[in-house]
Motif scaffolding. Structure first.
Motif, mmCIF file in Angstrom:
data_model
loop_
_atom_site.group_PDB
_atom_site.id
_atom_site.type_symbol
_atom_site.label_atom_id
_atom_site.label_comp_id
_atom_site.label_asym_id
_atom_site.label_seq_id
_atom_site.Cartn_x
_atom_site.Cartn_y
_atom_site.Cartn_z
ATOM 1 N N HIS A 199 21.370 46.986 85.885
ATOM 2 C CA HIS A 199 20.586 47.879 85.049
ATOM 3 C C HIS A 199 20.612 47.446 83.587
ATOM 4 C CE1 HIS A 199 20.984 51.264 88.257
ATOM 5 N NE2 HIS A 199 20.054 50.378 88.563
ATOM 6 N N LEU A 253 18.159 44.580 83.469
ATOM 7 C CA LEU A 253 16.767 45.024 83.568
ATOM 8 C C LEU A 253 16.295 45.680 82.265
ATOM 9 C CD1 LEU A 253 16.657 46.446 87.218
ATOM 10 C CD2 LEU A 253 15.723 44.275 86.385
ATOM 11 N N THR A 288 16.902 38.017 86.855
ATOM 12 C CA THR A 288 16.152 39.021 86.096
ATOM 13 C C THR A 288 15.363 38.410 84.946
ATOM 14 O OG1 THR A 288 17.978 39.461 84.561
ATOM 15 C CG2 THR A 288 17.889 40.776 86.600
ATOM 16 N N VAL A 290 16.718 42.603 92.835
ATOM 17 C CA VAL A 290 15.953 42.777 91.603
ATOM 18 C C VAL A 290 14.545 43.272 91.915
ATOM 19 C CG1 VAL A 290 14.891 41.548 89.678
ATOM 20 C CG2 VAL A 290 17.277 41.084 90.287
ATOM 21 N N ARG A 291 13.922 42.702 92.919
ATOM 22 C CA ARG A 291 12.557 43.084 93.290
ATOM 23 C C ARG A 291 12.502 44.562 93.679
ATOM 24 N NH1 ARG A 291 9.369 44.013 97.552
ATOM 25 N NH2 ARG A 291 11.083 43.751 99.056
ATOM 26 N N GLU A 338 14.783 46.999 93.057
ATOM 27 C CA GLU A 338 15.183 47.907 91.976
ATOM 28 C C GLU A 338 14.066 48.070 90.951
ATOM 29 O OE1 GLU A 338 18.016 49.845 90.897
ATOM 30 O OE2 GLU A 338 18.267 49.805 93.068
ATOM 31 N N ARG A 339 13.288 47.017 90.747
ATOM 32 C CA ARG A 339 12.148 47.122 89.844
ATOM 33 C C ARG A 339 10.991 47.883 90.467
ATOM 34 N NH1 ARG A 339 12.138 40.896 87.516
ATOM 35 N NH2 ARG A 339 13.156 41.339 85.531
ATOM 36 N N ASP A 348 8.969 46.499 92.689
ATOM 37 C CA ASP A 348 7.864 45.583 92.940
ATOM 38 C C ASP A 348 7.377 45.720 94.371
ATOM 39 O OD1 ASP A 348 8.306 44.716 90.399
ATOM 40 O OD2 ASP A 348 9.307 42.854 90.960
#
Length: 292
Positions: A170, A173, A238, A285-286, A288-289, A291
């Protein structure tokens, strides 16, 4: 063939992934929850689960239905000032009651989701080890068959924000200016959560068919990287410019410096292995974002 499972910890990080995977297979999933527990991690799968109040006596929960296995994935890490008695109840007292109720109900298999951390490290690790040893003793005395699963460092989307991996993610990000870490020399066996769940389900299926009174199996990638390497790889995934301030924090007293799963049992039953650290980081990452 479908099976009927009682799962604890189904609203937590790892347990929710297990619950969704079992439900997707068509298995009948019963799960315990406290009245205050959020079902957010489960999404649409929550409606497919038969819920039991965790405050009910263990023998009432287990005795009311015929289960193929009890999977104990609930845990209390002792974070945020949790009282020692709560940690002991979740990690030792309650699973003891579940284990003995499963024995009385003649449940064929009890699955304990364990930790590889040394017991002296924390109340969490100590209480987990105490229960795992008791469960092994019960299995060796012929009271019930037990599968003990030693999880290494499971990571993935939706984990607790207070855990190191998610706090770091986090911060990255947000592209925070810096993030404080220990020197980062500890080695950990990081395994992506979907791969850890797949390994667990394969082990449960194997243990149910094998008839062995007791089986211990490690779950990880079978290789370790330093926390420094993990943090640097996650930053690369990230694209953040956050400075990783290694050495800003001291090692914990009794810090475990090397951890790696023995995945020989998994390999023996045909597990294809886990994805690479880079692939796991990219997927985390994908998701959590958010996407597509």
């Amino acid at each position: 063939m479908t099976a009927r499972y009682l799962l604890t910890g189904a609203t937590g990080f790892f347990g929710s992934h297990v619950a969704r995977a079992l439900a997707a297979r068509g298995d009948a999933v019963h799960a315990t929850r406290r009245a205050s527990s959020s079902l957010a991690r489960l999404g649409n799968a929550a409606a497919a689960i038969h819920w039991h109040d965790a405050a009910e006596p263990a023998d009432c929960i287990i005795g009311a239905t015929t289960f193929d296995a009890v999977i104990h994935a609930a845990t209390d890490y002792g974070r945020a000032g949790a009282h020692a008695s709560t940690v002991e109840w979740v990690n030792f007292t309650w699973p003891m009651a579940l284990l003995h109720a499963a024995e009385a109900a003649r449940v064929p298999l009890f699955v304990n989701v364990d930790t590889s951390l040394p017991p002296a490290l924390s109340a969490y690790a100590g209480t987990k080890r105490s229960f795992a040893e008791h469960a092994r003793d019960r299995a060796e005395w012929g009271a019930i068959r037990v599968l003990n699963v030693g999880l290494e460092s499971v990571f993935g989307p939706g984990d607790d924000a207070a855990k190191f991996q998610m706090a770091l993610l986090h911060a990255l990000l947000r592209n925070d200016p810096s993030f404080a870490l220990t020197p980062g020399g500890q080695s950990r066996d990081y395994v992506f959560v979907d791969d850890a769940v797949d390994a667990l389900i394969r082990l449960v299926t194997h243990a149910a068919a094998s008839g062995a009174p007791y089986l211990h199996a490690g779950v990880g990638r079978g290789e370790s990287v330093t926390i420094r390497q993990f943090a640097e790889a996650l930053r690369a995934a990230t694209g953040a410019t956050t400075r990783l301030d290694f050495g800003a924090l001291p090692y914990r007293p009794g810090e475990l410096m090397e951890a790696r799963a023995d995945v020989s049992v998994l390999r023996a039953i045909g597990w294809p292995g886990a994805r690479s650290l880079d692939a796991g980081n990219a997927e985390m990452v994908r998701r959590e974002r958010g996407d597509a």
